[in-house]
Design a protein around this motif. Structure first.
Motif, mmCIF file in Angstrom:
data_model
loop_
_atom_site.group_PDB
_atom_site.id
_atom_site.type_symbol
_atom_site.label_atom_id
_atom_site.label_comp_id
_atom_site.label_asym_id
_atom_site.label_seq_id
_atom_site.Cartn_x
_atom_site.Cartn_y
_atom_site.Cartn_z
ATOM 1 N N GLU A 108 0.803 -1.185 0.064
ATOM 2 C CA GLU A 108 0.142 0.246 0.062
ATOM 3 C C GLU A 108 0.752 1.296 -0.118
ATOM 4 O O GLU A 108 0.537 2.398 -0.774
ATOM 5 N N ILE A 109 2.083 1.210 0.738
ATOM 6 C CA ILE A 109 3.054 2.410 0.850
ATOM 7 C C ILE A 109 3.535 2.707 -0.484
ATOM 8 O O ILE A 109 3.743 3.914 -0.836
ATOM 9 N N ARG A 110 4.070 1.288 -1.143
ATOM 10 C CA ARG A 110 4.812 1.814 -2.425
ATOM 11 C C ARG A 110 3.755 2.274 -3.455
ATOM 12 O O ARG A 110 4.241 3.063 -4.299
ATOM 13 N N LYS A 111 2.401 1.570 -3.344
ATOM 14 C CA LYS A 111 1.287 2.224 -4.393
ATOM 15 C C LYS A 111 1.113 3.850 -4.088
ATOM 16 O O LYS A 111 1.263 4.569 -5.139
ATOM 17 N N LEU A 112 1.024 4.274 -2.910
ATOM 18 C CA LEU A 112 0.671 5.744 -2.678
ATOM 19 C C LEU A 112 2.039 6.494 -3.250
ATOM 20 O O LEU A 112 1.810 7.315 -3.719
ATOM 21 N N LEU A 113 3.281 6.177 -2.987
ATOM 22 C CA LEU A 113 4.530 6.637 -3.355
ATOM 23 C C LEU A 113 4.593 6.551 -5.107
ATOM 24 O O LEU A 113 5.049 7.780 -5.596
ATOM 25 N N ASP A 114 4.018 5.672 -5.603
ATOM 26 C CA ASP A 114 4.071 5.636 -7.046
ATOM 27 C C ASP A 114 3.203 6.562 -7.598
ATOM 28 O O ASP A 114 3.322 7.240 -8.517
ATOM 29 N N ALA A 161 1.735 11.686 -10.425
ATOM 30 C CA ALA A 161 0.836 13.186 -10.294
ATOM 31 C C ALA A 161 2.066 14.161 -10.223
ATOM 32 O O ALA A 161 1.892 15.366 -10.820
ATOM 33 N N THR A 162 3.071 14.137 -9.296
ATOM 34 C CA THR A 162 4.353 15.108 -9.412
ATOM 35 C C THR A 162 4.879 15.306 -10.702
ATOM 36 O O THR A 162 5.141 16.675 -11.059
ATOM 37 N N VAL A 163 4.918 14.175 -10.922
ATOM 38 C CA VAL A 163 5.768 14.464 -12.692
ATOM 39 C C VAL A 163 4.745 15.219 -13.494
ATOM 40 O O VAL A 163 5.213 16.110 -14.186
ATOM 41 N N GLU A 164 3.453 14.792 -13.691
ATOM 42 C CA GLU A 164 2.734 15.544 -14.584
ATOM 43 C C GLU A 164 2.540 17.074 -14.314
ATOM 44 O O GLU A 164 2.452 17.822 -15.172
ATOM 45 N N ALA A 165 2.179 17.154 -12.931
ATOM 46 C CA ALA A 165 1.844 18.545 -12.713
ATOM 47 C C ALA A 165 2.936 19.483 -12.499
ATOM 48 O O ALA A 165 2.933 20.513 -12.812
ATOM 49 N N GLY A 223 5.983 18.946 -14.210
ATOM 50 C CA GLY A 223 7.030 18.811 -15.308
ATOM 51 C C GLY A 223 8.338 18.208 -15.021
ATOM 52 O O GLY A 223 9.559 18.681 -15.777
ATOM 53 N N ILE A 224 8.613 17.436 -13.776
ATOM 54 C CA ILE A 224 9.814 17.104 -13.434
ATOM 55 C C ILE A 224 10.241 15.811 -14.185
ATOM 56 O O ILE A 224 9.485 15.112 -14.609
ATOM 57 N N PRO A 225 11.513 15.381 -14.176
ATOM 58 C CA PRO A 225 11.869 14.311 -14.874
ATOM 59 C C PRO A 225 11.394 13.208 -14.285
ATOM 60 O O PRO A 225 11.293 13.112 -12.780
ATOM 61 N N GLU A 226 11.124 12.087 -14.870
ATOM 62 C CA GLU A 226 10.526 10.669 -14.443
ATOM 63 C C GLU A 226 11.605 10.031 -13.096
ATOM 64 O O GLU A 226 11.089 9.737 -12.151
ATOM 65 N N ASN A 227 12.770 10.387 -13.249
ATOM 66 C CA ASN A 227 14.000 9.855 -12.346
ATOM 67 C C ASN A 227 14.335 10.730 -11.287
ATOM 68 O O ASN A 227 15.138 10.438 -10.525
ATOM 69 N N ASP A 228 13.529 11.857 -11.072
ATOM 70 C CA ASP A 228 13.766 12.938 -10.077
ATOM 71 C C ASP A 228 12.813 12.594 -9.025
ATOM 72 O O ASP A 228 11.738 13.230 -9.006
ATOM 73 N N ARG A 229 13.300 11.368 -8.368
ATOM 74 C CA ARG A 229 12.424 11.281 -7.253
ATOM 75 C C ARG A 229 12.872 11.018 -5.948
ATOM 76 O O ARG A 229 13.831 10.247 -5.579
ATOM 77 N N TYR A 230 12.422 11.844 -4.902
ATOM 78 C CA TYR A 230 12.998 11.858 -3.505
ATOM 79 C C TYR A 230 11.892 11.778 -2.692
ATOM 80 O O TYR A 230 10.903 12.564 -2.327
ATOM 81 N N GLN A 231 11.540 10.941 -1.853
ATOM 82 C CA GLN A 231 10.272 10.646 -1.279
ATOM 83 C C GLN A 231 10.838 9.772 0.162
ATOM 84 O O GLN A 231 11.580 8.883 0.121
ATOM 85 N N LYS A 286 -5.058 18.772 -7.325
ATOM 86 C CA LYS A 286 -6.123 18.048 -8.024
ATOM 87 C C LYS A 286 -5.927 16.759 -8.576
ATOM 88 O O LYS A 286 -6.466 15.830 -8.386
ATOM 89 N N LEU A 287 -4.599 16.647 -9.148
ATOM 90 C CA LEU A 287 -3.952 15.388 -9.521
ATOM 91 C C LEU A 287 -3.923 14.394 -8.331
ATOM 92 O O LEU A 287 -4.256 13.322 -8.535
ATOM 93 N N LEU A 288 -3.219 14.875 -7.163
ATOM 94 C CA LEU A 288 -3.052 13.991 -6.070
ATOM 95 C C LEU A 288 -4.521 13.649 -5.736
ATOM 96 O O LEU A 288 -4.471 12.347 -5.365
ATOM 97 N N MET A 289 -5.402 14.436 -5.470
ATOM 98 C CA MET A 289 -6.615 14.055 -4.880
ATOM 99 C C MET A 289 -7.266 12.841 -5.910
ATOM 100 O O MET A 289 -7.670 11.883 -5.365
ATOM 101 N N LYS A 290 -7.240 13.155 -7.227
ATOM 102 C CA LYS A 290 -7.869 12.290 -7.991
ATOM 103 C C LYS A 290 -7.342 11.135 -8.216
ATOM 104 O O LYS A 290 -7.998 10.000 -8.060
ATOM 105 N N GLU A 291 -5.842 10.998 -8.248
ATOM 106 C CA GLU A 291 -5.254 9.854 -8.602
ATOM 107 C C GLU A 291 -5.177 8.760 -7.150
ATOM 108 O O GLU A 291 -5.201 7.707 -7.104
#
Length: 129
Positions: free
Chosen positions: A16-22, A27-31, A33-41, A86-91
């Motif tokens: 569940e946590i992994r799904k939440l992070l993914d 949503a963060t990438v889309e909203a 415009g950061i690169p897909e591999n720019d991930r710090y969570q 909006k994207l976070l809420m929706k997704e």
């Protein structure tokens, strides 16, 4: 970048946590415009009594499924921020079953000099990024 912190009530499974992070990363990438591999969570889990998240008089109905998502990021436009909310809420609703009332988001902006990704360097200032 950004650096994203998730505060949750303990009890979610690893899956569940992994799904939440993914989902949040998508949503963060889309909203933003950061690169897909720019991930710090980072995930912090708390006993229920350590997360008091009131409704601020908005009539929000929070449950044990609540999540506080805190971004530390270079400055973003108001449009980018609103798209992210909006994207976070929706997704998160569609993919993780988290109700809109259970999602709280905060963004703290900073500057290029406020980041070192390692090696004791400010990569935005040195031109490495």
């Amino acid at each position: 970048m950004p650096l994203v912190r998730f505060d949750l009530i303990e009890g979610r499974s690893e899956k569940e946590i992994r799904k939440l992070l993914d989902v949040a990363h998508h949503a963060t990438v889309e909203a933003l415009g950061i690169p897909e591999n720019d991930r710090y969570q980072i995930v912090y889990q708390h006993p229920e009594n350590e997360m008091i998240i009131d409704d601020t008089g908005l009539g929000l109905n929070r449950t044990k499924n609540k999540v506080v998502i805190s971004y530390t990021s270079k400055s973003r436009t108001n449009e980018q921020k609103q798209k992210l909310y909006k994207l976070l809420m929706k997704e998160l609703g569609e993919e993780c079953g988290i109700a809109p009332d259970d999602i709280m988001i905060s963004i703290t902006s900073n500057d290029d000099a406020d980041w070192s990704f390692g090696r004791g360097e400010a990569q935005y200032l040195t031109g490495a990024l």
